[in-house]
Structures are given as structure tokens and as C-alpha cells.
Scaffold this motif. Structure first.
Motif, PDB file in Angstrom:
ATOM      1  N   HIS A 117      17.265  -2.904   2.670  1.00 39.73           N
ATOM      2  CA  HIS A 117      16.170  -3.801   3.049  1.00 39.73           C
ATOM      3  C   HIS A 117      14.895  -2.969   3.096  1.00 39.73           C
ATOM      4  O   HIS A 117      14.644  -2.223   4.038  1.00 39.73           O
ATOM      5  CB  HIS A 117      16.457  -4.446   4.402  1.00 39.73           C
ATOM      6  N   GLY A 118      14.098  -3.075   2.049  1.00 35.93           N
ATOM      7  CA  GLY A 118      12.932  -2.212   1.922  1.00 35.93           C
ATOM      8  C   GLY A 118      11.662  -2.824   2.474  1.00 35.93           C
ATOM      9  O   GLY A 118      11.381  -4.003   2.258  1.00 35.93           O
ATOM     10  N   ASP A 119      10.918  -2.022   3.184  1.00 38.62           N
ATOM     11  CA  ASP A 119       9.594  -2.412   3.675  1.00 38.62           C
ATOM     12  C   ASP A 119       8.558  -1.633   2.873  1.00 38.62           C
ATOM     13  O   ASP A 119       8.586  -0.399   2.839  1.00 38.62           O
ATOM     14  CB  ASP A 119       9.470  -2.103   5.169  1.00 38.62           C
ATOM     15  N   ILE A 120       7.654  -2.353   2.218  1.00 39.47           N
ATOM     16  CA  ILE A 120       6.678  -1.729   1.328  1.00 39.47           C
ATOM     17  C   ILE A 120       5.364  -1.551   2.078  1.00 39.47           C
ATOM     18  O   ILE A 120       4.790  -2.517   2.610  1.00 39.47           O
ATOM     19  CB  ILE A 120       6.447  -2.588   0.065  1.00 39.47           C
ATOM     20  N   ARG A 121       4.893  -0.311   2.114  1.00 37.42           N
ATOM     21  CA  ARG A 121       3.625  -0.013   2.774  1.00 37.42           C
ATOM     22  C   ARG A 121       2.805   0.921   1.893  1.00 37.42           C
ATOM     23  O   ARG A 121       3.342   1.775   1.190  1.00 37.42           O
ATOM     24  CB  ARG A 121       3.840   0.663   4.145  1.00 37.42           C
ATOM     25  N   ALA A 122       1.495   0.751   1.933  1.00 37.39           N
ATOM     26  CA  ALA A 122       0.608   1.650   1.191  1.00 37.39           C
ATOM     27  C   ALA A 122       0.426   2.953   1.967  1.00 37.39           C
ATOM     28  O   ALA A 122       0.436   2.962   3.206  1.00 37.39           O
ATOM     29  CB  ALA A 122      -0.742   0.976   0.963  1.00 37.39           C
ATOM     30  N   ARG A 123       0.270   4.036   1.264  1.00 37.27           N
ATOM     31  CA  ARG A 123       0.072   5.335   1.911  1.00 37.27           C
ATOM     32  C   ARG A 123      -1.244   5.347   2.687  1.00 37.27           C
ATOM     33  O   ARG A 123      -2.188   4.612   2.368  1.00 37.27           O
ATOM     34  CB  ARG A 123       0.068   6.454   0.867  1.00 37.27           C
ATOM     35  N   LYS A 124      -1.304   6.213   3.680  1.00 38.00           N
ATOM     36  CA  LYS A 124      -2.495   6.273   4.527  1.00 38.00           C
ATOM     37  C   LYS A 124      -3.733   6.678   3.744  1.00 38.00           C
ATOM     38  O   LYS A 124      -4.835   6.228   4.053  1.00 38.00           O
ATOM     39  CB  LYS A 124      -2.260   7.250   5.683  1.00 38.00           C
ATOM     40  N   GLU A 125      -3.542   7.528   2.746  1.00 34.69           N
ATOM     41  CA  GLU A 125      -4.705   7.993   1.980  1.00 34.69           C
ATOM     42  C   GLU A 125      -5.130   7.003   0.903  1.00 34.69           C
ATOM     43  O   GLU A 125      -6.094   7.255   0.174  1.00 34.69           O
ATOM     44  CB  GLU A 125      -4.394   9.344   1.335  1.00 34.69           C
ATOM     45  N   SER A 126      -4.425   5.870   0.778  1.00 32.07           N
ATOM     46  CA  SER A 126      -4.786   4.876  -0.229  1.00 32.07           C
ATOM     47  C   SER A 126      -6.131   4.242   0.105  1.00 32.07           C
ATOM     48  O   SER A 126      -6.530   4.166   1.273  1.00 32.07           O
ATOM     49  CB  SER A 126      -3.709   3.796  -0.314  1.00 32.07           C
ATOM     50  N   PHE A 127      -6.807   3.763  -0.932  1.00 33.19           N
ATOM     51  CA  PHE A 127      -8.092   3.127  -0.703  1.00 33.19           C
ATOM     52  C   PHE A 127      -7.893   1.764  -0.036  1.00 33.19           C
ATOM     53  O   PHE A 127      -6.797   1.187  -0.055  1.00 33.19           O
ATOM     54  CB  PHE A 127      -8.887   2.993  -2.004  1.00 33.19           C
ATOM     55  N   PHE A 128      -8.956   1.220   0.525  1.00 31.82           N
ATOM     56  CA  PHE A 128      -8.864   0.030   1.375  1.00 31.82           C
ATOM     57  C   PHE A 128      -8.285  -1.175   0.635  1.00 31.82           C
ATOM     58  O   PHE A 128      -7.436  -1.900   1.175  1.00 31.82           O
ATOM     59  CB  PHE A 128     -10.256  -0.307   1.924  1.00 31.82           C
ATOM     60  N   LEU A 129      -8.717  -1.410  -0.598  1.00 33.71           N
ATOM     61  CA  LEU A 129      -8.266  -2.591  -1.331  1.00 33.71           C
ATOM     62  C   LEU A 129      -6.765  -2.542  -1.574  1.00 33.71           C
ATOM     63  O   LEU A 129      -6.075  -3.571  -1.462  1.00 33.71           O
ATOM     64  CB  LEU A 129      -9.016  -2.690  -2.661  1.00 33.71           C
ATOM     65  N   LYS A 130      -6.239  -1.363  -1.884  1.00 30.42           N
ATOM     66  CA  LYS A 130      -4.802  -1.237  -2.105  1.00 30.42           C
ATOM     67  C   LYS A 130      -4.027  -1.515  -0.826  1.00 30.42           C
ATOM     68  O   LYS A 130      -2.988  -2.194  -0.843  1.00 30.42           O
ATOM     69  CB  LYS A 130      -4.478   0.167  -2.626  1.00 30.42           C
ATOM     70  N   LYS A 131      -4.516  -1.018   0.305  1.00 30.82           N
ATOM     71  CA  LYS A 131      -3.859  -1.304   1.582  1.00 30.82           C
ATOM     72  C   LYS A 131      -3.874  -2.796   1.884  1.00 30.82           C
ATOM     73  O   LYS A 131      -2.884  -3.357   2.367  1.00 30.82           O
ATOM     74  CB  LYS A 131      -4.573  -0.538   2.715  1.00 30.82           C
ATOM     75  N   LEU A 132      -4.988  -3.435   1.591  1.00 27.98           N
ATOM     76  CA  LEU A 132      -5.098  -4.869   1.841  1.00 27.98           C
ATOM     77  C   LEU A 132      -4.107  -5.649   0.976  1.00 27.98           C
ATOM     78  O   LEU A 132      -3.410  -6.562   1.474  1.00 27.98           O
ATOM     79  CB  LEU A 132      -6.524  -5.331   1.550  1.00 27.98           C
ATOM     80  N   VAL A 133      -4.013  -5.268  -0.281  1.00 25.14           N
ATOM     81  CA  VAL A 133      -3.132  -5.994  -1.199  1.00 25.14           C
ATOM     82  C   VAL A 133      -1.666  -5.772  -0.851  1.00 25.14           C
ATOM     83  O   VAL A 133      -0.879  -6.730  -0.776  1.00 25.14           O
ATOM     84  CB  VAL A 133      -3.413  -5.552  -2.650  1.00 25.14           C
ATOM     85  N   ILE A 134      -1.269  -4.510  -0.616  1.00 24.90           N
ATOM     86  CA  ILE A 134       0.144  -4.195  -0.386  1.00 24.90           C
ATOM     87  C   ILE A 134       0.579  -4.555   1.027  1.00 24.90           C
ATOM     88  O   ILE A 134       1.612  -5.211   1.227  1.00 24.90           O
ATOM     89  CB  ILE A 134       0.412  -2.705  -0.669  1.00 24.90           C
TER      90      ILE A 134
END
Length: 842
Positions: free
Chosen positions: A791-808
């Protein structure tokens, strides 16, 4: 003269040879290493076998990246045995469609009318109304010009483009935007998801047409498409845009068709107002979508005769009006009247283009609803029934309008003879409901294809026919379309406003189809470049001309449809983007073979009797979730099978070609990889017991096949001269004038030419070893089968840019939480399920 042992090997392997010529790495490189080198452990390839003899497993490599680097150095060789096909010894032949009897053909014709031609058949209800909505008709020449525009739009778009050209671009009988995309991905690695395997091309339904070596243009386009990530993204964006327009079209079509039919009540009953028309339309839409669950075959057979009566009504009313008002309208077949039309009223004529296009509505549905209908049956039905009836209908309306220039609205119903008015209104309403079903059915098919290719969230799909594939019902999508249709009817409330939005949706799909068919012409059909340019210039130019007209009226309310399509586009793009990142992360985090070898055959834990089916998405390597199971569970099953449910870009994968096995690590690890391949028309409807039984039987076939190959290879190694001859053939190559490289050691035309050095390791299997392993499989099966899921939980890395964090972290996570869970999709029984949570940082 070939030695006897080599001849025996060659004859015994003729049954299991691939029918396609192959591209292999020169210098004796093994194709099997190319397929999945990360799983080599001493089972199938010489390199793996030597690794196991040395006490270890071959190192894991990048696989996909090396394929890209080596692709330029490939050598054309003859067909050879596929050493990994489980079903190689008993494949009956190429998959064929069902053959229909005469009675079935009659039933199929009625279903074709009810499913394919409903949308285009109801266009006479509203085409002239929308064309003449924004200005008054002042002269008969305007009617002739508008009629000529309609006639040649019908001839150019539904007839010439779709019936004669686009329908041949179907993917093994499947039509629609994603079918075209699948066809392109099958002939070039254009998918952004890097899970393609060379073995996929040997599925009998793949029907790969490798670009001819004489046509460098096709090869260059293929190479450019495979190596350019930007072109791959652009192609996907075009496909997603076209799909979003198809869904938007499916919202507007029921609203437009049903409301235009209900408008006939205002002609027969003067007291009926616009508000009552809206309420009656909403009631009909609710009934329509409630009946959708009964399926295409049941409803199509029921409404097919009704639509046949409708086309007869169109032709009959047209002939009646021609007799009453004269045949002057036949002058409209002269295209010069189009020029006169634009010369007299350039602005008004340009504004009427959006309404004129409505005569071609349903063209895309005709292609998307191709389903199991043959191309020729659709073509013949359109040419000899649908098109003549439509032309007679428009000619009759124009004849009536030329004598009644002040009656430019409700033209169809005003032109009906008074004695036949109410029966025709009833048939028109029924035909409008049928037309709405045609587009809804097309959307279900499109959503199924998009889901299989990783471009749409998972939804529950119900098959409504046991006889025919492709007839499906998606409950969530059905009710979503109903709510959207009701909203559009309530917001717009008039066919003139809906008509402009209708044109935007239709043109969006048509333009994407034109671009995709152009790519297919260049890449697959290998049509002369002059013909391709004529096709692209004519149809894309024509559609852009129409599009400029409908966009000019977008401010009137059609922008709502564009916003709706944009939201759908974002949903599909975000889902594909998140799925791609998740897969790439799994590839990067997969376990190394060195680690498994260090753990030993017990994997650093206790091996308990039983079979563990570990579901994952990797086609190469050991998934990282397996490490979590090793550290979490107190024991591990004595046999582990990594099961990958893979959707390949073909409509159907034959059942006996479903599973594909390979060993992971040496034999005493009892670990295998199984790729279960499904086409985008296939549905996993096997029950758990049947799936397990089929999988275990396929595994046993693989083990027997492996033993047989090693026995044959052991006999073949006695002939050293034959070995040297074959080994030397890989170094004898010829460079063609266009840069293509060919093997001189294997004749291209000889069907028996095989690369016997790549059939397996030189290590032989004795009978006792085979019996022991089969006995081990049976005992493990008797101990029970357990399903292992992560059961995978998908999260963006902390260093990712804001838009990628918002999308993922928000949008993609929201879609994953609300789509159908993987457990339900895989039909995994809860009593035999074990899950481990894992977080993926992308």
C-alpha cells in the motif's frame, strides 16, 4: 551440410519460433539479456547460467537505458525461438475475430444503426436552425449557398475523411483517440511509461508492422519519436486534449439532440414554452442514462429498427418536400454557390460555419463506436443508407425554406406533412435518445482505453455482453455525464447556445484525429509524402477554418465547455504524471541482486510452505516492497512469484499468451517473475481460483520448457563445428546504403534461421531435477496461495518545487484516494491478503 543434431534442434524448435524478424545486438549479444537482465539468476540465458555455476547471480543493470544506447547498433536477423514463452509449445495461432452467420449479420446491421449512426442521423434536427439563428435569410441564393456548404461538409468530413480514411486506422477493430495512440505506441516506443519489453511484440495480436528498411523517412520518424521525450509529451498532450473533448462532446450531445427533438412540441402545441421544453428534456435525459446499464447489444438491437425507420422518415420527408416545392435545390451540388454565399455575406457566412459543422456531428462517434463492427460493414451502411437519407433530408428542408424564407427556425418540424407530424415527432425523439447513447457508449470505450494505458483513474467497469467484447458500462462515468448534461441544459436552455459549444467539442476531437492519423500515415502506412501533406492540409485547414468561427462565439457561453474540458484534461494529465513518477521511483529503488545473493536461498528468514504472489508494477527487477515484507513478516513463503499486471498496447491478448515467466536468482531460491499481459479491451474477469490455476499451469509449462531447452542445448553442444559456424555468423554483417546493418550469417528469407547459441545455458536438466521441482510446486500450491500487496503513499520530496508538491501531495493523492482500489481491481480475496505500507518519495 548441417549436422544431424543441429537439424533435429532446428526442426523441434520450428513450432516455437517467432514469426517476426528481430533486431539484436551484433557480436553475439543475447536478446534475452536485452529483455530483462536485472532478473538473471541462472535460469534462462547463458550469462545467467554461468553466473549460477559460479555461485552467484549476474549483476543488475539499467536495462532500459542500455536498450536505448544499443538501439543504433542493432542487427537484422531471422526469426528465432522465444525462450521465455510459456505457451510456445501449444499456441494455436493468431487470434481471430468471431465469424458471423447471415442471421447474425442482420442483427449486427441493426445494432450498427443503433450504436454507430445515431448521432450523425439526428443532425438534420438542428443544423439549419443554428446556421440561420444569427441573421435573417433575404434571398434564395443564401439557402442554396448554405445547402451547398452542408453537402460538401458531409462529403468531405464524414464520408471522405472518416468513412474512407480514418476508419482504416482502427486498432484491431477498436476506434477512438486512444486506439490511434495505442497504434502509434505499438510501432514506436512513444509511451512515457518505461515498461516496454521486446517480448511484447511477439504477442500474436500485436500485428507489428516494422517500417520498411527502404523507407528511411519512416525509420527516421520512428527514431525521432522514440528518442525525444518532448515529442512523447507533446503526443500525449494532444491525445489527452482530444479525449477531454470527446468526454465534453458526450455531455453536449445528449443535451443538444434531446432538446432539439423536444422542440418539436412547440410546433405542434403552441402553448408549450421554453421552460417546459427544458423540464421535458431533463426527464428524458434521466430515463436515457438510467437505461444505459442494460448494455449496447440489448439496447442496440431494440433501437436499431427504430433508427432504420428514422432514416426512412428523413428520406421520405425530403422526397415529399422536393415534389411539393420543386427541385431547384439540386443546383447546390455545384460548389460555386459556396463562393457566391461568402461573396454576398462574408461575415454572416463565416458565422454560420459553426452551425454547418453540426451536420458532421457523430463522425467521431462513428469511429469511436467501431467496437466489434467491421470497417466494411460501417462503410457500406453509411454509403448506401445513411448518406443518401441525410442528403435527401437536407435537400427537402432547403426546398421548403426557399419557399418560406421567413421560417428559419424549427425548419425540420415545419416541413413535415401535417398528417405525419406526431408519428415523426415520436420517431425523432426516439432517434435523439439513440444518438445520445451512441456518444455515451463511445465515452465508455475511450475511458476503458485510457485507464488501461495509465491516463485515467481506475473506475469500476461492467461488461454488459457475454458474447461480444468491448460492450461495457461504467456506472460512475454514467452518472457524472447525467449530472453534467442536466447542468448544461439548465444553464444554456436553448439549442442555439448549446450548438456553438457542440461545434467546439466536435472540432477539438476532429483536429486531434487528423494529427494522429497523419502520424500513422507516415509511421505505419508509409504513404507517399505528397498524399500525407494533401490530407493534412485539406482537413486540418478546413477544421481550423470552422474552429475560427465557433471560437468567435465562445464569449456567448461556450467558454463553459472549454473550462469543463480543461478540468478533464488536468485530471488525466495529473494521473499520468503521478503514475509515471511512481513507476520511475520503483525502478530506482528496486533491490539489487547482490543483496539477494548475500541473504542466501532462505532470504535471511524462514521459508514456510506455500506460494506468495507479490503484486507489483515492475517488469524488470525485484521491487523494493519485497524488502519490506522480508523485514516485517516472521517468515516468507517457500515459493515467491512477482506478478506484474501489464497492459500492453493491443486490444486483446489471447488467453494462452497471457502469462510470461522468468526465474529470479538461482533455482534453489524458488523465485519467479510472472508478467500477466492484458490488452486495453481485456478485462480481468477470472475468479481467484481460475486465475491461480492458470498461473500455476503456466509456471509448470515454463519449467518443463526450460528443462527441454537445456536438454536440447546439451545435445547441440556435441556438434562443435555447428557452434563455431553460428558463432561466426554474428560477426559477419553488411551495412546497407541507408545505414541499416544486416546479418550475413542468417538468411533473411529462411524461416528456420535461428540463433541457437541463445537458446539456453549449457547446463543440462536431468529428469529427476525436473520431477523434484514440479513436486515442489505442487506441495507449495497445496499449502496455500497468499497475495502480497504494497500500500504505497506517494509524496513529493521536500526539495521539490511548489507546483510539484501541490500536484502530487494534494491533487494526485486525492485521485488515488477516490479511484477504485487496487485490491478491487485485482480481485484479491481479503482472507488471503497481506499488505505492507510503503511511502514513495518522488
Amino acid at each position: 551440410m548441417e549436422p544431424e543434431s543441429g537439424g533435429v534442434v532446428r526442426r523441434r524448435l520450428q513450432k516455437i519460433e517467432s514469426a517476426e524478424m528481430r533486431w539484436v545486438v551484433p557480436g553475439g549479444a543475447n536478446e534475452d539479456d536485452e529483455i530483462e537482465s536485472s532478473d538473471d539468476g541462472g535460469a534462462d540465458t547463458p550469462a545467467a547460467a554461468s553466473g549460477s555455476r559460479g555461485g552467484g547471480c549476474s549483476d543488475e543493470d539499467d536495462g532500459y537505458e542500455e536498450d536505448e544506447m544499443l538501439r543504433q547498433r542493432l542487427v537484422r536477423t531471422g526469426p528465432r525461438a522465444d525462450s521465455f514463452d510459456v505457451e510456445a509449445l501449444d499456441v494455436p495461432g493468431v487470434y481471430r475475430h468471431q465469424e458471423f452467420t447471415l442471421g447474425s449479420c442482420i442483427v449486427l446491421t441493426l445494432q450498427t444503426l443503433g450504436v454507430v449512426f445515431g448521432d450523425v442521423g439526428t443532425s438534420p434536427l438542428y443544423t439549419f436552425d443554428v446556421m440561420f439563428n444569427k441573421y435573417r435569410i433575404t434571398a434564395k441564393e443564401d439557402v442554396l449557398g448554405a445547402l451547398s456548404l452542408v453537402i460538401y461538409t458531409l462529403i468531405l468530413i464524414p464520408f471522405l475523411k472518416y468513412t474512407l480514411i480514418v476508419l482504416w486506422g482502427n486498432d484491431d477493430g477498436e476506434g477512438g483517440t486512444f486506439a490511434l495512440y495505442s497504434l502509434i505506441c505499438r510501432n514506436a516506443k512513444a509511451s512515457l511509461l518505461p515498461n516496454q519489453l521486446p517480448s511484447d511484440t511477439r504477442i500474436s495480436s500485436f500485428n507489428l508492422k516494422v517500417p520498411s528498411v527502404e523507407l528511411e523517412r519512416s525509420l527516421k520518424i520512428k527514431e525521432r519519436l522514440e528518442t525525444s521525450s518532448m515529442l512523447k509529451k507533446l503526443l500525449l498532450m494532444l491525445v489527452l486534449f482530444g479525449t477531454s473533448m470527446v468526454i465534453a462532446d458526450g455531455v453536449v450531445t445528449p443535451a443538444m439532440s434531446v432538446m432539439s427533438a423536444v422542440n418539436g412540441l412547440k410546433v405542434g402545441i403552441s402553448s408549450v414554452n421554453e421552460g417546459e421544453v427544458v423540464m421535458i428534456t431533463a426527464a428524458f435525459l434521466i430515463v436515457l442514462f438510467s437505461l444505459q446499464r442494460f448494455g449496447t447489444s440489448k439496447v442496440g438491437l431494440a433501437v436499431g429498427p427504430a433508427l432504420f425507420v428514422w432514416f426512412c422518415c428523413l428520406a421520405g420527408i425530403g422526397i415529399y418536400n422536393l415534389r411539393i416545392y420543386g427541385s431547384e435545390v439540386f443546383h447546390a451540388f455545384n460548389p460555386v454557390y459556396i463562393y457566391y454565399y461568402f461573396e454576398r455575406n462574408p461575415t454572416e457566412a463565416w458565422m454560420s460555419l459553426g452551425g454547418c459543422l453540426l451536420c458532421a456531428t457523430g463522425s467521431e462517434a462513428m469511429f469511436a463506436d467501431l467496437c466489434y463492427f467491421s470497417v466494411k460493414s460501417v462503410q457500406l451502411t453509411f454509403v448506401f443508407l445513411v448518406l443518401p437519407c441525410l442528403l435527401l433530408g437536407y435537400l427537402g428542408q432547403a426546398a421548403f425554406l426557399m419557399e418560406n424564407l421567413d421560417k428559419s427556425q424549427q425548419i425540420f418540424f415545419l416541413s413535415i406533412p401535417s398528417e405525419a407530424f406526431w408519428p415523426v415527432v415520436f420517431i425523432a425523439t426516439l432517434a435523439a435518445l439513440i444518438a445520445s447513447r451512441a456518444m455515451t457508449t463511445a465515452i465508455f470505450s475511450t475511458i476503458k482505453q485510457a485507464t488501461a494505458l495509465g491516463c485515467f483513474p481506475r473506475l469500476k467497469i461492467i461488461h454488459t455482453s457475454r458474447k461480444f467484447m468491448g460492450q461495457i458500462y461504467i456506472p460512475v462515468m454514467n452518472w457524472f455525464l447525467l449530472v453534467s448534461c442536466l447542468a448544461f441544459v439548465a444553464v444554456f436552455g436553448s439549442i442555439n447556445e448549446i450548438g456553438n459549444a457542440y461545434g467546439i467539442a466536435e472540432l477539438g476531437v476532429m483536429m486531434m484525429t487528423t494529427v494522429l492519423v497523419t502520424i500513422i500515415m507516415l509511421l505505419i502506412w508509409q504513404v507517399n509524402i505528397v498524399i500525407v501533406l494533401c490530407f493534412l492540409t485539406l482537413f486540418l485547414g478546413l477544421e481550423l477554418f470552422f474552429f475560427s468561427s465557433v471560437l468567435g462565439s465562445a464569449a456567448d457561453g461556450s467558454w463553459v465547455l472549454l473550462v469543463f474540458a480543461a478540468v478533464l484534461y488536468l485530471v488525466m494529465y495529473i494521473w499520468n504524471y503521478g503514475t509515471k513518477l511512481k513507476y520511475e521511483t520503483e525502478v530506482k529503488q528496486k533491490l539489487s541482486m547482490d543483496l539477494l545473493m548475500q541473504l542466501g536461498c532462505n532470504l535471511g528468514t524462514v521459508r514456510a510452505p506455500g506460494i506468495g504472489l507479490l503484486y507489483n508494477e515492475l517488469v524488470r527487477g525485484v521491487p523494493a516492497i519485497f524488502g519490506h515484507f522480508l523485514t516485517t513478516l516472521p517468515a516468507m513463503h517457500s515459493m515467491i512469484i512477482f506478478v506484474c499486471i501489464k497492459w500492453v498496447p493491443v486490444p486483446v491478448v489471447p488467453q494462452n499468451e497471457r502469462f510470461r515467466f522468468r526465474r529470479v536468482c538461482p533455482k534453489n531460491y524458488h523465485m519467479f517473475r510472472c508478467i500477466a499481459r492484458y490488452g486495453y479491451k481485456d478485462v480481468r474477469k477470472e475468479n481467484t481460483q481460475a486465475f491461480e490455476q492458470l498461473l500455476i499451469e503456466s509456471l509448470e509449462k515454463f519449467i518443463r520448457r526450460e528443462a527441454q531447452e537445456r536438454s536440447l542445448e546439451s545435445d547441440h553442444n556435441d556438434d562443435t563445428d555447428s557452434e563455431e559456424e553460428i558463432a561466426s555468423s554474428s560477426s559477419r554483417v553488411l551495412v546497407g546504403p541507408n545505414g541499416s546493418i544486416y546479418s550475413l550469417g542468417v538468411p533473411l528469407a529462411e524461416p528456420g534461421g535461428t540463433d541457437n547459441s541463445a537458446l539456453g545455458s549449457s547446463m543440462s536438466f536431468d529428469g529427476s531435477s525436473l520431477d523434484n521441482e514440479l513436486s515442489f510446486v505442487h506441495k507449495a500450491k497445496e499449502s496455500g496461495v497468499v497475495y502480497l500487496l504494497g500500500h504505497g503513499d506517494i509524496r513529493a520530496r521536500k526539495e521539490s518545487f511548489f507546483l510539484k508538491k501541490l500536484v502530487i501531495n494534494y491533487f494526485y493523492a486525492f485521485l488515488r484516494r477516490n479511484c477504485r482500489r487496487g485490491i478491487a481491481t485485482l480481485s484479491v480475496p481479503h482472507t488471503r491478503l497481506m499488505q505492507v505500507a510503503m511511502q514513495y518519495m518522488v
